[in-house]
Design a protein around this motif. Structure first.
Motif, PDB file in Angstrom:
ATOM      1  N   ALA A 218       7.694  16.175  -5.614  1.00  0.00           N
ATOM      2  CA  ALA A 218       6.663  15.431  -4.875  1.00  0.00           C
ATOM      3  C   ALA A 218       5.645  14.922  -5.885  1.00  0.00           C
ATOM      4  N   PHE A 219       4.879  13.906  -5.476  1.00  0.00           N
ATOM      5  CA  PHE A 219       3.958  13.257  -6.405  1.00  0.00           C
ATOM      6  C   PHE A 219       2.625  13.037  -5.710  1.00  0.00           C
TER       7      PHE A 219
ATOM      8  N   ILE B 198       8.595   5.548  -1.569  1.00  0.00           N
ATOM      9  CA  ILE B 198       9.673   5.695  -2.546  1.00  0.00           C
ATOM     10  C   ILE B 198       9.681   7.134  -3.051  1.00  0.00           C
ATOM     11  N   SER B 199       8.480   7.637  -3.354  1.00  0.00           N
ATOM     12  CA  SER B 199       8.351   8.992  -3.871  1.00  0.00           C
ATOM     13  C   SER B 199       8.885  10.017  -2.884  1.00  0.00           C
ATOM     14  N   MET B 200       8.690   9.761  -1.586  1.00  0.00           N
ATOM     15  CA  MET B 200       9.143  10.723  -0.578  1.00  0.00           C
ATOM     16  C   MET B 200      10.622  10.575  -0.266  1.00  0.00           C
ATOM     17  N   ASN B 201      11.293   9.689  -1.026  1.00  0.00           N
ATOM     18  CA  ASN B 201      12.736   9.610  -0.904  1.00  0.00           C
ATOM     19  C   ASN B 201      13.193   9.152   0.479  1.00  0.00           C
TER      20      ASN B 201
ATOM     21  N   HIS C 215       9.220  10.921 -12.668  1.00  0.00           N
ATOM     22  CA  HIS C 215       9.465  11.053 -11.235  1.00  0.00           C
ATOM     23  C   HIS C 215      10.550  10.083 -10.759  1.00  0.00           C
TER      24      HIS C 215
ATOM     25  N   GLN D 260      15.552  14.135  -7.059  1.00  0.00           N
ATOM     26  CA  GLN D 260      14.543  13.345  -6.375  1.00  0.00           C
ATOM     27  C   GLN D 260      14.105  13.975  -5.055  1.00  0.00           C
ATOM     28  N   LYS D 261      15.027  14.657  -4.413  1.00  0.00           N
ATOM     29  CA  LYS D 261      14.688  15.296  -3.140  1.00  0.00           C
ATOM     30  C   LYS D 261      13.762  16.484  -3.336  1.00  0.00           C
TER      31      LYS D 261
ATOM     32  N   VAL E  32      -2.556   7.739  -1.544  1.00  0.00           N
ATOM     33  CA  VAL E  32      -2.170   6.805  -0.494  1.00  0.00           C
ATOM     34  C   VAL E  32      -2.248   7.536   0.840  1.00  0.00           C
ATOM     35  N   MET E  33      -3.087   7.033   1.737  1.00  0.00           N
ATOM     36  CA  MET E  33      -3.184   7.641   3.055  1.00  0.00           C
ATOM     37  C   MET E  33      -2.371   6.823   4.044  1.00  0.00           C
TER      38      MET E  33
ATOM     39  N   ILE F  23      10.175   6.707 -10.154  1.00  0.00           N
ATOM     40  CA  ILE F  23       9.815   5.612  -9.256  1.00  0.00           C
ATOM     41  C   ILE F  23       9.486   4.323 -10.001  1.00  0.00           C
TER      42      ILE F  23
ATOM     43  N   LYS G 155       5.150   8.681 -13.633  1.00  0.00           N
ATOM     44  CA  LYS G 155       5.982   7.904 -12.695  1.00  0.00           C
ATOM     45  C   LYS G 155       7.389   7.719 -13.239  1.00  0.00           C
TER      46      LYS G 155
ATOM     47  N   PHE H 227      -0.620  10.852  -6.149  1.00  0.00           N
ATOM     48  CA  PHE H 227      -1.030   9.696  -6.942  1.00  0.00           C
ATOM     49  C   PHE H 227      -2.500   9.748  -7.337  1.00  0.00           C
TER      50      PHE H 227
ATOM     51  N   ARG I  30       6.182  20.070   1.727  1.00  0.00           N
ATOM     52  CA  ARG I  30       7.642  19.964   1.654  1.00  0.00           C
ATOM     53  C   ARG I  30       8.230  21.030   0.739  1.00  0.00           C
TER      54      ARG I  30
ATOM     55  N   PRO J 225       5.976  14.110   6.188  1.00  0.00           N
ATOM     56  CA  PRO J 225       7.064  14.517   5.293  1.00  0.00           C
ATOM     57  C   PRO J 225       8.005  15.533   5.933  1.00  0.00           C
TER      58      PRO J 225
ATOM     59  N   GLU K  64       0.827  -1.206   0.000  1.00  0.00           N
ATOM     60  CA  GLU K  64       0.000   0.000   0.000  1.00  0.00           C
ATOM     61  C   GLU K  64       0.871   1.270   0.000  1.00  0.00           C
ATOM     62  N   TYR K  65       1.937   1.263   0.789  1.00  0.00           N
ATOM     63  CA  TYR K  65       2.761   2.464   0.990  1.00  0.00           C
ATOM     64  C   TYR K  65       3.876   2.613  -0.039  1.00  0.00           C
ATOM     65  N   HIS K  66       4.159   1.534  -0.766  1.00  0.00           N
ATOM     66  CA  HIS K  66       5.365   1.466  -1.589  1.00  0.00           C
ATOM     67  C   HIS K  66       5.632   2.746  -2.393  1.00  0.00           C
ATOM     68  N   ASP K  67       4.691   3.091  -3.270  1.00  0.00           N
ATOM     69  CA  ASP K  67       4.903   4.243  -4.154  1.00  0.00           C
ATOM     70  C   ASP K  67       5.127   5.530  -3.359  1.00  0.00           C
ATOM     71  N   LEU K  68       4.309   5.718  -2.333  1.00  0.00           N
ATOM     72  CA  LEU K  68       4.401   6.955  -1.551  1.00  0.00           C
ATOM     73  C   LEU K  68       5.772   7.080  -0.887  1.00  0.00           C
TER      74      LEU K  68
ATOM     75  N   ARG L 233      -0.055  17.310   1.594  1.00  0.00           N
ATOM     76  CA  ARG L 233       1.097  16.565   2.094  1.00  0.00           C
ATOM     77  C   ARG L 233       2.272  16.650   1.113  1.00  0.00           C
TER      78      ARG L 233
END
Ligand code: ATP
Ligand code: MG
Lengths: 234, 237
Positions: B77-78, A135-138, B53, B73-74, B84-85, B55, B50, B80, B148, B97, A129-133, B144
């Protein structure tokens, strides 16, 4: 049937009179299993998280082995630990055989695979569930593991409870490595085995009821704690 | 701080299980403005975003940022397509974050509360994010991402499940971010929204960039028959 009734009566009297022997072995049961549980969690939970988050060779095999180890017969674990700790064994010099420490070691080995397996299932689902998020948040590997462990803490609690249940009711391994020595390594389950062997069914049953009550009490306490937390009062 | 852009994409391709999801793509994106990605369902919008980005793994080609991948990458932000909560409260989702960036706790709380107010969730900060409605989730995911202060924000159909009012709120937030210098790359199905926000348009079809140019040019005079058909709401193939 009358033995059951006698057992209940015995258990009742043992508890209300705070029988010294009963208190001693109950506390030892708790001490051994809770120590084993704590150590097992410290090993199993990070292990389960790493198995969920990291890709490495033999990961699938490791998981399969872990699942298989869940069904490890406790007596055999006891036997192996016995061999390692016995005077002529590799850790014989430590003099740990027939001490509560030996019992803790055996129980850790028994419950680590159980906790790790159950924990891995829920951590893996959460990771999907969290994977993409994440990874995206580095995030770093460590941050990912921390996040997964924290956000699935309720499921992990259930895993720990299962481990506690397995440990507190286990008799084969601790009998072998502990030796059921009075005032030294006797715990509830080994005492029950002993009294049953001697034909003291009522006493054995009484101890059995205490054991069940203990398991229920620990479960309820932990559920109550997690409930309090859900309401945000923790 | 060095520049993120230009972004140079060269023959980049993503394949999964023998199927090409997107590419080969050749594209150069410059600093500033809002790039809108449009195209039919399954054309590869999500895959393209993606891929840019970083990923999803590339099978071929390259995606090169002026400042280098790690630094880039830093700073992005993305948001989706299905937000995703984190299984935490609204406030904790916003704090998360910031804590990753080692912002002190009290300061992170203040900023998170501000953002919660801005997206109309000020009264819901102690609620679990997982019980929010679809629209509220979208807004929370956007906040969210923006908390950042990214230099580049990707949005994958951020208004798909929103009513007109919520859509305007989000567009206002995006306008604000763009005015503050945040570069935006976003996919959408809503042509009205595309026209309101876009400075340039990528029209994607079958995983390839079919048309790429300034928004004015694209909406007034699409070059290809497929783009014309898409803008008319006809079936494109
Ligand atoms: N991991 C994957 N494995 C296999 N096929 C995939 C995978 N991810 C996406 N696809 C396929 O790739 C194509 C492009 O998908 P993508 O999600 O990029 O489309 P999209 O333009 O975002 O569509 P939509 O408008 O419905 O969001 C689709 O046909 C999809 O089924
Ligand atoms: Mg998509």
């Amino acid at each position: 049937m009358s033995e059951l009734l006698d057992g209940i009566k015995q258990a009742f009297w043992l508890i209300v009179t705070l029988d010294a022997d009963l208190v001693e072995i109950t506390l030892r049961s708790l001490q051994v299993t809770l120590s084993a549980l704590l150590i097992a969690c410290l090993i199993a939970l990070p292990l389960a998280a790493i198995l969920s988050v990291r890709r490495f060779p033999f990961r699938r095999i490791t998981i399969a082995v872990l699942n298989a180890l869940m069904g490890l017969p406790p007596v055999v674990v006891g036997l192996i630990v016995y061999v390692f700790l016995s005077r002529s064994g590799p850790f014989g010099v430590l003099g740990l055989l027939f001490t509560p420490t030996a019992m803790i070691i055996a129980q850790v080995i028994i419950i680590v695979p159980l906790i790790a397996s159950i924990a891995h299932q829920s951590l893996r689902d959460l990771w999907a569930e969290y994977h993409d998020l994440l990874i995206s948040m580095n995030t770093t590997q460590g941050q990912r593991i921390k996040t997964l462990l924290w956000d699935s803490r309720r499921a992990l609690l259930t895993a720990a409870l299962a481990g506690f249940g397995r440990g507190i009711g286990e008799v084969g391994a601790i009998m072998v490595v502990g030796g059921n020595i009075d005032h030294a390594t006797r715990v509830l389950t080994t005492a029950i085995a002993l009294e049953t062997g001697k034909g003291n069914f009522a006493l054995a049953l009484g101890l059995g009821f205490v054991l069940i009550a203990l398991a229920i009490a620990v479960n309820l306490t932990i559920h109550w704690l997690s409930h309090t937390e859900r309401e945000g009062r923790w | 701080m060095s520049e993120l852009f230009p972004l140079d994409v060269t023959a980049a391709q993503v394949r999964r299980r023998g199927k090409v999801l997107v590419g080969p793509v050749d594209l150069t994106l410059k600093a500033g403005g809002v790039t809108i990605v449009i195209g039919p369902n399954g054309s590869g919008k999500t895959s393209l975003l993606k891929m840019l980005h970083g990923i999803v793994r590339l099978n071929k080609g390259s995606v090169k940022w002026a400042c280098g991948t790690e630094e880039a990458q830093k700073r992005q932000a993305f948001v989706f397509q299905t937000p995703v909560m984190l299984r935490r409260t609204v406030l904790e989702n916003l704090i998360y974050p910031l804590r990753l960036l080692h912002v002190p706790k009290t300061q992170a709380r203040v900023q998170a509360a501000e953002w919660a107010n801005r997206i109309g969730l000020g009264d819901a900060i102690t609620r679990q994010a997982t019980v929010l409605s679809g629209g509220e989730r979208q807004k929370l995911a956007l906040a969210r991402a923006l908390i950042r202060k990214p230099d580049l924000l990707f949005l994958d159909e951020p208004c798909a499940s929103l009513d007109g009012r919520a859509m305007r709120e989000i567009e206002a937030i995006l306008h604000g971010a763009a005015a503050n210098g945040t570069r935006i790359i976003m996919s959408t199905h809503d042509m009205g929204q595309a026209k309101r926000l876009a400075s340039e348009v990528i029209f994607i079809l079958h995983g390839k960039v079919h048309e790429f140019g300034s928004a004015g040019g694209f909406f007034d005079l699409p070059e290809t028959p497929q783009a014309r058909a898409f803008l008319n709401g006809d079936i494109v193939d």
